[in-house]
Design an enzyme around this catalytic site. Structure first.
Site, PDB file in Angstrom:
ATOM      1  N   CYS A  34       0.813  -1.222   0.000  1.00  0.00           N
ATOM      2  CA  CYS A  34       0.000   0.000   0.000  1.00  0.00           C
ATOM      3  C   CYS A  34       0.846   1.271   0.000  1.00  0.00           C
ATOM      4  O   CYS A  34       0.320   2.366  -0.170  1.00  0.00           O
ATOM      5  CB  CYS A  34      -0.925   0.012   1.215  1.00  0.00           C
ATOM      6  SG  CYS A  34      -0.004   0.089   2.748  1.00  0.00           S
ATOM      7  N   ASP A  36       2.356   2.558   2.558  1.00  0.00           N
ATOM      8  CA  ASP A  36       2.377   3.228   3.862  1.00  0.00           C
ATOM      9  C   ASP A  36       3.700   2.971   4.584  1.00  0.00           C
ATOM     10  O   ASP A  36       4.424   2.048   4.245  1.00  0.00           O
ATOM     11  CB  ASP A  36       1.196   2.749   4.716  1.00  0.00           C
ATOM     12  CG  ASP A  36      -0.118   3.296   4.174  1.00  0.00           C
ATOM     13  OD1 ASP A  36      -0.077   4.304   3.468  1.00  0.00           O
ATOM     14  OD2 ASP A  36      -1.163   2.696   4.459  1.00  0.00           O
ATOM     15  N   CYS A 103      -1.360  -4.744   7.390  1.00  0.00           N
ATOM     16  CA  CYS A 103      -1.016  -3.529   8.133  1.00  0.00           C
ATOM     17  C   CYS A 103      -0.344  -3.909   9.461  1.00  0.00           C
ATOM     18  O   CYS A 103       0.577  -3.230   9.910  1.00  0.00           O
ATOM     19  CB  CYS A 103      -2.257  -2.690   8.395  1.00  0.00           C
ATOM     20  SG  CYS A 103      -3.342  -2.575   6.963  1.00  0.00           S
TER      21      CYS A 103
HETATM   22 FE1  FES Z   1      -1.386   0.573   4.301  1.00  0.00          FE
HETATM   23 FE2  FES Z   1      -2.990  -0.348   6.158  1.00  0.00          FE
HETATM   24  S1  FES Z   1      -3.467   0.023   4.115  1.00  0.00           S
HETATM   25  S2  FES Z   1      -0.894   0.041   6.303  1.00  0.00           S
END
Ligand code: FES
Length: 127
Positions: A34, A36, A103
């Site tokens: 993702c 992140d 995550c």
């Molecule tokens: Fe990226 Fe949860 S969607 S850490």
């Protein structure tokens, strides 16, 4: 599956957010799925985690996972922290939706990266 109340609580009021100035174990990781990012800061004294803080640039699941992880980590021995799995974090949250499990994996990776950093610093005798 919806988010549990515990996930929502830790997302709305995350514990131990921020950078830890005198951390001697720092782990920074990113999730390829993702994009992140997560940073984990630990202060370890005599093999025991005295302080834990985090900064997460991610979703509600990532923020709540890091928040409960810092609570779990405080007071843990390094050997115990090495065994901290994402399943343990998910358990602590009362579960996460299947699509959000990755995550929590980022938390496990951030903790492992921080502990590796700690080992490196110890080897180089900079702590
Ligand atoms: Fe990226 Fe949860 S969607 S850490």
């Amino acid at each position: 599956m919806e988010y549990t109340n515990k996930v929502l609580d830790h997302f709305r009021n995350p514990r131990n957010v921020g950078e830890l100035e005198d951390a001697n174990a720092v782990g920074k990781v990113g999730s390829p799925s993702c994009g992140d990012k997560m940073e984990m800061y630990l202060k370890i004294e005599e093999g025991i985690i005295k302080e834990a803080k985090f900064m997460t640039f991610g979703c509600a699941a990532a923020i709540s996972s890091s928040s409960v992880a810092t609570e779990l980590l405080k007071g843990m021995r390094v050997e115990e922290a090495l065994q901290l799995t994402n399943q343990r974090v998910v358990e602590e949250l009362g579960g996460l939706p299947e699509a959000k499990i990755h995550c929590s994996v980022m938390v496990e990776e951030a903790v492992q990266a921080a502990l590796e950093d700690y080992e490196q610093r110890k080897k180089q005798e900079i702590i």
